[in-house]
Each structure stands twice: as structure tokens, then as C-alpha cells.
Design an enzyme around this catalytic site. Structure first.
Site, PDB file in Angstrom:
ATOM      1  N   LYS A 112       0.822  -1.217   0.000  1.00 56.30           N
ATOM      2  CA  LYS A 112       0.000   0.000   0.000  1.00 56.30           C
ATOM      3  C   LYS A 112       0.854   1.265   0.000  1.00 56.30           C
ATOM      4  O   LYS A 112       0.430   2.306  -0.495  1.00 56.30           O
ATOM      5  CB  LYS A 112      -0.906   0.027   1.219  1.00 56.30           C
ATOM      6  CG  LYS A 112      -1.670  -1.239   1.483  1.00 56.30           C
ATOM      7  CD  LYS A 112      -2.816  -1.423   0.531  1.00 56.30           C
ATOM      8  CE  LYS A 112      -3.528  -2.724   0.825  1.00 56.30           C
ATOM      9  NZ  LYS A 112      -4.806  -2.842   0.201  1.00 56.30           N
TER      10      LYS A 112
HETATM   11  C1  LIG Z   1      -1.015  -7.724   2.370  1.00 56.17           C
HETATM   12  C2  LIG Z   1      -2.118  -7.648   1.381  1.00 56.17           C
HETATM   13  N1  LIG Z   1      -2.118  -8.478   0.343  1.00 56.17           N
HETATM   14  C3  LIG Z   1      -3.094  -8.446  -0.577  1.00 56.17           C
HETATM   15  C4  LIG Z   1      -4.153  -7.569  -0.486  1.00 56.17           C
HETATM   16  C5  LIG Z   1      -5.192  -7.573  -1.561  1.00 56.17           C
HETATM   17  O1  LIG Z   1      -5.010  -6.488  -2.407  1.00 56.17           O
HETATM   18  P1  LIG Z   1      -6.248  -5.917  -3.243  1.00 56.17           P
HETATM   19  O2  LIG Z   1      -7.259  -5.491  -2.244  1.00 56.17           O
HETATM   20  O3  LIG Z   1      -5.695  -4.779  -4.000  1.00 56.17           O
HETATM   21  O4  LIG Z   1      -6.749  -7.029  -4.072  1.00 56.17           O
HETATM   22  C6  LIG Z   1      -4.200  -6.677   0.599  1.00 56.17           C
HETATM   23  C7  LIG Z   1      -5.293  -5.696   0.788  1.00 56.17           C
HETATM   24  O5  LIG Z   1      -5.839  -5.129  -0.013  1.00 56.17           O
HETATM   25  C8  LIG Z   1      -3.152  -6.702   1.530  1.00 56.17           C
HETATM   26  O6  LIG Z   1      -3.132  -5.827   2.527  1.00 56.17           O
HETATM   27  N1  LIG Z   2      -6.509  -5.135   2.216  1.00 55.11           N
HETATM   28  C1  LIG Z   2      -6.901  -3.799   2.404  1.00 55.11           C
HETATM   29  C2  LIG Z   2      -8.355  -3.621   2.263  1.00 55.11           C
HETATM   30  C3  LIG Z   2      -8.645  -2.317   1.638  1.00 55.11           C
HETATM   31  O1  LIG Z   2      -8.299  -2.393   0.310  1.00 55.11           O
HETATM   32  P1  LIG Z   2      -7.979  -1.150  -0.606  1.00 55.11           P
HETATM   33  O2  LIG Z   2      -6.834  -1.627  -1.420  1.00 55.11           O
HETATM   34  O3  LIG Z   2      -9.202  -0.892  -1.358  1.00 55.11           O
HETATM   35  O4  LIG Z   2      -7.603   0.035   0.219  1.00 55.11           O
HETATM   36  C4  LIG Z   2      -6.328  -3.297   3.705  1.00 55.11           C
HETATM   37  O5  LIG Z   2      -5.336  -3.840   4.116  1.00 55.11           O
HETATM   38  O6  LIG Z   2      -6.832  -2.380   4.310  1.00 55.11           O
END
Ligand SMILES: Cc1ncc(COP(=O)(O)O)c(C=O)c1O
Ligand SMILES: N[C@@H](CCOP(=O)(O)O)C(=O)O
Length: 466
Positions: A112
Site C-alpha cells: 500500500k
Molecule cells: C497484504 C495484502 N495483500 C493483498 C491484499 C489484496 O489487495 P487488493 O485489495 O488490491 O486485491 C491486501 C489488501 O488489499 C493486503 O493488505
Molecule cells: N486489504 C486492504 C483492504 C482495503 O483495500 P484497498 O486496497 O481498497 O484500500 C487493507 O489492508 O486495508
């Protein structure tokens, strides 16, 4: 470049407008009106460039007139200067075919940071051009929250209200959020799941009682700028493994479909992507949708990969829009049906379009543990349970031997030490840059999973839009 809503009726906005708006006023998600495309020669010329320069090159067509090229590069240098690895998102080889793309070298140890470090700077840049205050309301299953808070803590003209499901994030994740005591940071633990929190956040964007008083902003991947910044590391990894002259497959641990949609965008832009492997845990709405066309919301089951404990995947809407011929009215009807019934059947065009590039796999608790153990015993790498879902899917995907398969390592293993220790007997330690996380004071309010309680809290503490 301008941005249109997936539901067809909101006003089109430029990049700065879409970044500040977050969610469109018709409940849809902003997408670029068209996909920019690089030629093979342009992609080849990106090889070997420092990450910040690559980022500015890949993102420039999306940013359009909202920033000069020089300013965009300055912001990228500032955002990626905070990463602990010079390559920002290095790739590491597992075996002859399997690779790992390490996305956890940012300040809060998850992928993120790659987008949110930039988004914090974009908010500051765009808000600096107006008298406006922004009230960010976000939902997190653990990682978005800490990364967003790190990116905006202490910044002028921004408040952040971050909702997490109480007791359903790891201790490291919780502390990374709740120990940030800047006055503009408000942590809220709610009763319920991430899906409940996300639904409340989306509802607030279309609640006139809130939007009349506050400029509500988004840090979740409903905000297009998040995905745009994530496209860059697909190019970075692809280029290192031979693109544009050789195709590369990616296995992506998936919850909200943001990260893997960024891979889809990279493919649209000309990166030769052999396959996108959607890796879920037992919260497998996406695996079901991609294998049978059935997108039906199940109950969220808590797992050792809590950040993927999601059963409504916001960004899937962006894919359905694109594969459905960008017909906003049709998609608005399809989404209204889903919101009313919690079930949806993909159209033939959507199902066939998805099958052309995506495959999927789901990992249960044992399969996650086995993947963590395999990475440790065969390759000497500790991986976190989310990454483990990706590795499990990558190894079973049957990709042609000549094609490198890159699993996105989305979080540092020390964010989930218990699961890693259970699988390997090794307890990963936090990098020193995280410091005294366990000694710091925490601040967080507990609220029921009730929209009225959450909006009352936000309204009491937020600064009106001005
Ligand atoms: C460590 C981790 N891996 C994978 C994901 C999944 O990613 P996305 O929500 O973009 O599919 C998340 C949260 O979104 C996460 O925090
Ligand atoms: N896995 C995410 C959930 C939120 O997903 P986002 O990518 O739409 O912000 C988290 O860790 O908060």
C-alpha cells in the site's frame, strides 16, 4: 486525460478532480476514458531507469495536465525516497520459473505504501491550489489504514478517519495505525467485518447530510490514483525479466481487486502480460466469479491473511465496466442488482473477456502454511500469509515453462509473525526502522457497526470543507 464513472452518470473529471473526489457521485468508480498505450520501443527504453523516473513516465499519460512532468517527477522522488530498498520494489528469484516482487520496503511494510506515499503528496499538491479541506474516510482490513495514516499524518487541510474491523487485524497492523497520535488522525474500531466498514465508507460519499458539509475523500483503491501508482511496479518487474521482448505472468494476492486490476491496466498499456493469476484465501468471491461467472457475496471468514478477508471486491466493477464495452448504464443496472440481492452473474462478454487474461486459485489454511513452508525450506525466504496465497496459486497455475511467474509479495512477514512461525518455526522480526512500535501509546475509539454512529463521530470531529 479525463475520467468517467463506471456507472455512467457522474460528471467527468480531470486527474486532480478524480483524485480529490475518490468515488463518483453516482456510486461508480472513476476510470480513464481511454487506456494510454506505449509502443514496444517506448517500453524497451524504460529499462534500467531509476524507479521514480519510471513511475513518472508510466503515470504521465494518466496525470495529463494536472501536473507538469517536472512536478510529477519531484513528487515521485519524494514518495519513493522513503523506501528502504534502492530499487523500491526489487525482484528476487525463487527457482527457475518463480520470482517474488517485494513490495514491502515502504514505511509501513506493505504494498500500500507504493501508492499511498504518492497519494499523500498529491492531496497536498491539489489542496494547496484551493481553500478546501478534505475529510478522508477509509476502511481497512489492516494495511491500507497504516499506509494512509503514515502518508497524511500531520498534513494541513486533511483529516483522516480510518475504520477497521475490531479484533480482525494483526497486532502489528493495529499498532501501526493506533500509535500515530497526530491530531488529524482518527482511528475507529467497528464491530463487524471489513465489508461492513467499506460499505459505510461508500455510503458516506453519497450521503448529502455529509457531503453538503464535508469534502469526503478516499484513500482506498476506489481512488483511481491508488491503482495508477500500482501499475508502475508491473512495468518495473516486467522490464527486469525481459519485457517487452518476453511475456511475464503475475500471481497477485487479491481482496479488493485493486492490485490485480493495476496489472490489467499494465497489460492494456502494452506490457506483455501472459496471465494474471488472482490468488484468494477462502474468502473466494473472485475465484468463484472467474471460474463460474457467479459473483455472490459470502460471509467473511477470518483467516491468517486478514487483509484479504473481503467478499465484496470494489475494483471488480472497473473490470466489468471495461469488459462490458464501457456501458455505464448497463453496469449501473448490474451493480444495482448486486446491491439488492448480493448475487450477480457475469455476462458472456465479461466472463469470456476475463478468461482471456485471468486465472484464479484459492488457498485454504493448510495450503497457505504449506506455501510459507515451501518458500522457507526450498528458497530460504520467509513470506507472509498473503504472499503465500500468491505463491500457492503461482506454483499451481501451469504457466508455460519459458515464462517467468512473478508473485507479488504484498506484506512483510513480520506483520503476521504468528502464522509464519507456525508454518516454519521461525519468527520474523520487524525491521529496525519500525522502532518501538510495541512501547508506543495507542489511541482508537470503539464504535458499533452502525452507520449513524460512525457518521455522527466523523461529523463531530471533521473540519467542514471551507
Ligand atoms: C497484504 C495484502 N495483500 C493483498 C491484499 C489484496 O489487495 P487488493 O485489495 O488490491 O486485491 C491486501 C489488501 O488489499 C493486503 O493488505
Ligand atoms: N486489504 C486492504 C483492504 C482495503 O483495500 P484497498 O486496497 O481498497 O484500500 C487493507 O489492508 O486495508
Amino acid at each position: 486525460m479525463d475520467y468517467v464513472s463506471t456507472r455512467g452518470s457522474a460528471q467527468a473529471l480531470d486527474f486532480a478532480g478524480a483524485t480529490l473526489a475518490g468515488l463518483a457521485s453516482d456510486g461508480g468508480l472513476y476510470v480513464p476514458r481511454e487506456w494510454p498505450r506505449f509502443t514496444e520501443a517506448e517500453i524497451a527504453a524504460m529499462a534500467g531507469r531509476p524507479y521514480a523516473e519510471l513511475a513518472a513516465t508510466v503515470m504521465a499519460p494518466f496525470v495529463g495536465e494536472s501536473l507538469t512532468r517536472e512536478r510529477l517527477l519531484d513528487l515521485c522522488r519524494a514518495a519513493y525516497g522513503r523506501f528502504a530498498h534502492k530499487a523500491v520494489t526489487p525482484v528476487r528469484q525463487f527457482d527457475e520459473q518463480q520470482w517474488l516482487l517485494e513490495l514491502f520496503h515502504g514505511p509501513t511494510l506493505a504494498f500500500k505504501d507504493v501508492a499511498l506515499q504518492l497519494l499523500g503528496l498529491l492531496f497536498e499538491e491539489f489542496l494547496g491550489r484551493s481553500d478546501r479541506n478534505l475529510t478522508i474516510v477509509g476502511a481497512t482490513s489492516g494495511d491500507t489504514g497504516s499506509a494512509a495514516i503514515d502518508a497524511v499524518a500531520g498534513r494541513a487541510k486533511v483529516d483522516i478517519f480510518m475504520l477497521h474491523p475490531r479484533g480482525r487485524v494483526s497486532e502489528v497492523q493495529r499498532r501501526q495505525m493506533t500509535t500515530v497520535l497526530a491530531p488529524n488522525v482518527h482511528n475507529i474500531a467497528i464491530e463487524g467485518s471489513f465489508d461492513d466498514a467499506q460499505a459505510m465508507v461508500k455510503r458516506m460519499f453519497n450521503d448529502a447530510a455529509m457531503t453538503d458539509r464535508f469534502a469526503i475523500g478516499a484513500v482506498n483503491s476506489i481512488n483511481w490514483a491508488r491503482l495508477m501508482a500500482q501499475v508502475v511496479y508491473y512495468f518495473a518487474a516486467g522490464l527486469q525479466l525481459g519485457a517487452p521482448h518476453r511475456p511475464v505472468a503475475f500471481s497477485v494476492p487479491t481482496g479488493n481487486f485493486g492490485d490485480v486490476f493495476a496489472g490489467y491496466v499494465a497489460a492494456k498499456m502494452g506490457l506483455p502480460v501472459e496471465r494474471l493469476i488472482v490468488a484468494t484465501n477462502v474468502n473466494d468471491i473472485l475465484h468463484r466469479a472467474l471460474t463460474s461467472g457467479d459473483y455472490s457475496q459470502g460471509t467473511v471468514t477470518p483467516t491468517a491473511a486478514p487483509s484479504m478477508d473481503i467478499q465484496v471486491s470494489s475494483n471488480f466493477e472497473r473490470l466489468l465496466f471495461d469488459l462490458g464495452g464501457c456501458d455505464g448504464a448497463a453496469l449501473a443496472a448490474q451493480m444495482a442488482g448486486f446491491e439488492a440481492t448480493k448475487t450477480m452473474q457475469l455476462t458472456n462478454a465479461q466472463a469470456q473477456g476475463a478468461a482471456a487474461l485471468f486465472t484464479s486459485a484459492r488457498a485454504d489454511a493448510d495450503e497457505m502454511s504449506q506455501a510459507i513452508r515451501w518458500a522457507w525450506e526450498e528458497c530460504g525466504e520467509l513470506i507472509d500469509p498473503h504472499t503465500a496465497c500468491g505463491v500457492h496459486a503461482a506454483r499451481g497455475a501451469g504457466i508455460d515453462k519459458g515464462v517467468p511467474v512473478v508473485t507479488l509479495a504484498t506484506a512483510h512477514p513480520a506483520k503476521f509473525p504468528d502464522a509464519v512461525e507456525r508454518a516454519t518455526g521461525q519468527r520474523p522480526s520487524l525491521p529496525v526502522r519500525v522502532g518501538d512500535l510495541f512501547e508506543r501509546e495507542e489511541r482508537c475509539v470503539d464504535l458499533p457497526g452502525d452507520y449513524a454512529a460512525v457518521t455522527a463521530y466523523v461529523a463531530e470531529h471533521a473540519v467542514p470543507k471551507g
